[in-house]
Design a protein around this motif. Structure first.
Motif, PDB file in Angstrom:
ATOM      1  N   TYR A   1      32.776 -11.547 -13.173  1.00  0.00           N
ATOM      2  CA  TYR A   1      33.172 -10.219 -13.398  1.00  0.00           C
ATOM      3  C   TYR A   1      34.695  -9.752 -13.949  1.00  0.00           C
ATOM      4  O   TYR A   1      34.833  -9.265 -14.783  1.00  0.00           O
ATOM      5  CB  TYR A   1      32.728  -9.402 -12.223  1.00  0.00           C
ATOM      6  N   LEU A   2      35.559 -10.484 -13.167  1.00  0.00           N
ATOM      7  CA  LEU A   2      36.964 -10.084 -13.559  1.00  0.00           C
ATOM      8  C   LEU A   2      37.275 -10.675 -14.847  1.00  0.00           C
ATOM      9  O   LEU A   2      37.879  -9.787 -15.777  1.00  0.00           O
ATOM     10  CB  LEU A   2      37.881 -10.606 -12.491  1.00  0.00           C
ATOM     11  N   ASP A   3      36.827 -11.853 -15.020  1.00  0.00           N
ATOM     12  CA  ASP A   3      37.103 -12.468 -16.637  1.00  0.00           C
ATOM     13  C   ASP A   3      36.660 -11.367 -17.857  1.00  0.00           C
ATOM     14  O   ASP A   3      37.040 -11.091 -18.697  1.00  0.00           O
ATOM     15  CB  ASP A   3      36.429 -13.643 -16.889  1.00  0.00           C
ATOM     16  N   ASP A   4      35.314 -10.974 -17.506  1.00  0.00           N
ATOM     17  CA  ASP A   4      34.707 -10.042 -18.444  1.00  0.00           C
ATOM     18  C   ASP A   4      35.228  -8.518 -18.434  1.00  0.00           C
ATOM     19  O   ASP A   4      35.431  -8.009 -19.234  1.00  0.00           O
ATOM     20  CB  ASP A   4      33.252  -9.845 -18.032  1.00  0.00           C
ATOM     21  N   PHE A   5      35.818  -8.338 -17.135  1.00  0.00           N
ATOM     22  CA  PHE A   5      36.371  -6.895 -17.293  1.00  0.00           C
ATOM     23  C   PHE A   5      37.673  -6.766 -18.021  1.00  0.00           C
ATOM     24  O   PHE A   5      38.109  -5.984 -18.694  1.00  0.00           O
ATOM     25  CB  PHE A   5      36.796  -6.362 -15.667  1.00  0.00           C
ATOM     26  N   ASN A   6      38.509  -8.030 -17.686  1.00  0.00           N
ATOM     27  CA  ASN A   6      39.874  -8.076 -18.221  1.00  0.00           C
ATOM     28  C   ASN A   6      39.762  -8.282 -20.073  1.00  0.00           C
ATOM     29  O   ASN A   6      40.544  -7.599 -20.805  1.00  0.00           O
ATOM     30  CB  ASN A   6      40.739  -9.323 -18.034  1.00  0.00           C
ATOM     31  N   LYS A   7      38.688  -8.975 -20.181  1.00  0.00           N
ATOM     32  CA  LYS A   7      38.471  -8.861 -21.903  1.00  0.00           C
ATOM     33  C   LYS A   7      38.148  -7.679 -22.317  1.00  0.00           C
ATOM     34  O   LYS A   7      38.542  -7.174 -23.422  1.00  0.00           O
ATOM     35  CB  LYS A   7      37.474  -9.948 -21.953  1.00  0.00           C
TER      36      LYS A   7
ATOM     37  N   ASN B   1      38.801  -4.491 -21.145  1.00  0.00           N
ATOM     38  CA  ASN B   1      39.650  -3.469 -20.836  1.00  0.00           C
ATOM     39  C   ASN B   1      41.115  -3.838 -21.144  1.00  0.00           C
ATOM     40  O   ASN B   1      42.033  -3.043 -20.891  1.00  0.00           O
ATOM     41  CB  ASN B   1      39.479  -3.064 -19.547  1.00  0.00           C
ATOM     42  N   SER B   2      41.370  -4.978 -21.624  1.00  0.00           N
ATOM     43  CA  SER B   2      42.872  -5.410 -22.021  1.00  0.00           C
ATOM     44  C   SER B   2      43.587  -5.491 -20.644  1.00  0.00           C
ATOM     45  O   SER B   2      45.003  -5.021 -20.703  1.00  0.00           O
ATOM     46  CB  SER B   2      43.532  -4.547 -22.978  1.00  0.00           C
ATOM     47  N   THR B   3      43.061  -5.559 -19.521  1.00  0.00           N
ATOM     48  CA  THR B   3      43.576  -5.660 -18.174  1.00  0.00           C
ATOM     49  C   THR B   3      44.211  -6.977 -17.829  1.00  0.00           C
ATOM     50  O   THR B   3      43.876  -7.869 -18.533  1.00  0.00           O
ATOM     51  CB  THR B   3      42.833  -4.950 -16.980  1.00  0.00           C
ATOM     52  N   THR B   4      45.166  -7.137 -16.881  1.00  0.00           N
ATOM     53  CA  THR B   4      45.806  -8.223 -16.680  1.00  0.00           C
ATOM     54  C   THR B   4      45.780  -8.585 -15.119  1.00  0.00           C
ATOM     55  O   THR B   4      46.735  -8.967 -14.495  1.00  0.00           O
ATOM     56  CB  THR B   4      47.206  -8.320 -17.028  1.00  0.00           C
TER      57      THR B   4
ATOM     58  N   VAL C   1      45.390  -9.066  -7.917  1.00  0.00           N
ATOM     59  CA  VAL C   1      46.381  -8.171  -8.113  1.00  0.00           C
ATOM     60  C   VAL C   1      46.569  -8.121  -9.519  1.00  0.00           C
ATOM     61  O   VAL C   1      46.222  -9.145 -10.393  1.00  0.00           O
ATOM     62  CB  VAL C   1      47.664  -8.630  -7.466  1.00  0.00           C
ATOM     63  N   LYS C   2      47.547  -7.162 -10.045  1.00  0.00           N
ATOM     64  CA  LYS C   2      47.816  -7.288 -11.288  1.00  0.00           C
ATOM     65  C   LYS C   2      48.928  -8.584 -11.747  1.00  0.00           C
ATOM     66  O   LYS C   2      49.783  -8.800 -10.786  1.00  0.00           O
ATOM     67  CB  LYS C   2      48.817  -6.103 -11.814  1.00  0.00           C
ATOM     68  N   ASP C   3      48.775  -9.271 -12.781  1.00  0.00           N
ATOM     69  CA  ASP C   3      49.703 -10.297 -13.117  1.00  0.00           C
ATOM     70  C   ASP C   3      51.231 -10.054 -12.983  1.00  0.00           C
ATOM     71  O   ASP C   3      51.488  -9.110 -13.495  1.00  0.00           O
ATOM     72  CB  ASP C   3      49.445 -10.858 -14.339  1.00  0.00           C
ATOM     73  N   GLY C   4      51.983 -10.756 -12.064  1.00  0.00           N
ATOM     74  CA  GLY C   4      53.225 -10.778 -11.841  1.00  0.00           C
ATOM     75  C   GLY C   4      53.141 -10.247 -10.235  1.00  0.00           C
ATOM     76  O   GLY C   4      54.534 -10.335  -9.730  1.00  0.00           O
ATOM     77  N   LYS C   5      52.237  -9.942  -9.705  1.00  0.00           N
ATOM     78  CA  LYS C   5      52.461  -9.458  -8.326  1.00  0.00           C
ATOM     79  C   LYS C   5      51.941 -10.694  -7.269  1.00  0.00           C
ATOM     80  O   LYS C   5      52.040 -10.373  -6.061  1.00  0.00           O
ATOM     81  CB  LYS C   5      51.459  -8.169  -7.989  1.00  0.00           C
TER      82      LYS C   5
END
Length: 284
Positions: A102-108, A110-113, A242-246
């Motif tokens: 689900y996360l992989d699909d969401f990031n793709k 929505n351009s989220t990280t 988390v957001k990447d970097g956190k």
């Protein structure tokens, strides 16, 4: 099912947060960009689905966090979009509600990280019915409700195919769509948002329901499901994200350790009786 007061409160909180996100702009705005090193003295704010995610976090907060020097604040969400949006925008520090497909699909889309930190548990997806007693009772002409999001929809169709209720194109697996069904065996399908599927159970002959929503609807997956996903080799472990970097935020590191502790393992096993299964380890 949770009472109306809690439902209204949750909806009100989500609406307020959604308005806040709109007002704050996008992740590229200076006001919402990563502000750098987190203040370890502040509470770690985690977005979570009510059951079992928020329940597990509440156990950690009430029994383990203080001793570990962690201040924990839990915000409940009843959908699968806002927790990631809020995490990306910095409205919360982390979330706990989803699995990797689900996360992989969401990031793709929505351009989220958003990135996973640590696996915690698995909720086997199940097929339920208020009208039928077993898989043998499912006949041509009957209607089956399935989640309409990309990953859980494919996961639902795979469950139906694994139990001989439909046939799918070779090789599609958990990426299946309704168009990939080669033999419906006379069944009709109704696609609904995952959170609403339990409420439609009385209107259809059967429904594929996510584990957390089944528990919220007072269903016991290990007992009530006509068919249930197998846990062995299952890629759908739910994790802290988390957001990447956190990832190295000391509060996140502490929470990850607590969520994979023997105490949490025992809590999950004692509380959910196989409907939720510990699935500890590094998330990839």
């Amino acid at each position: 099912m949770r009472n109306d007061i809690k439902t209204i409160a949750a909806f009100t909180g989500i609406t307020a947060l959604a308005l806040g996100l709109t007002a704050c702009g996008t992740a590229s705005d200076p006001a919402t960009a990563d502000s750098g090193t987190a203040d370890a003295s502040k509470p770690l704010v985690v977005a979570a689905s009510p059951t079992p995610h928020a329940d597990i976090l509440t156990y950690v907060k009430d029994n383990l966090a203080e001793k570990a020097g962690l201040k924990l604040e839990i915000k409940e969400f009843t959908d699968y979009v806002l927790p990631n949006t809020a995490t990306q925008q910095g409205q919360v520090d982390a979330n706990y509600f989803q699995h990797k497909p689900y996360l992989d699909d969401f990031n793709k889309k929505n351009s989220t990280t958003i990135v996973p930190v640590v696996n915690v548990h698995l909720e086997p997806l199940g097929l339920y019915s208020q009208k039928l007693k077993s898989l043998k009772d499912i006949k041509p002409g009957q209607t089956v409700a399935v989640p309409n999001d990309t990953t859980n929809g494919g996961r639902a169709l795979k469950l139906l195919a694994d139990n001989g209720l439909i046939a799918l194109k070779d090789g599609v697996g958990a990426d299946a769509r309704l168009s990939d069904i080669t033999d419906k065996k006379g069944l009709e399908f109704k696609e609904l948002e995952a959170a609403t599927v339990p409420r439609a159970l009385s209107d259809v002959d059967a429904a594929v329901i996510n584990g957390n929503y089944a528990i919220e609807a007072d269903l016991t997956p290990a007992e009530d499901a006509l068919a249930l996903e197998k846990s062995e080799g299952n890629p759908y472990a739910n994790f802290l994200a988390v957001k990447d970097g956190k990832q190295k935020d000391p509060r996140v590191v502490k929470l990850a350790e607590l969520l994979n502790s023997p105490e949490v393992e025992k809590y999950i096993e004692d509380t959910y009786n196989g409907s939720v299964i510990p699935a500890f380890g590094a998330a990839k």
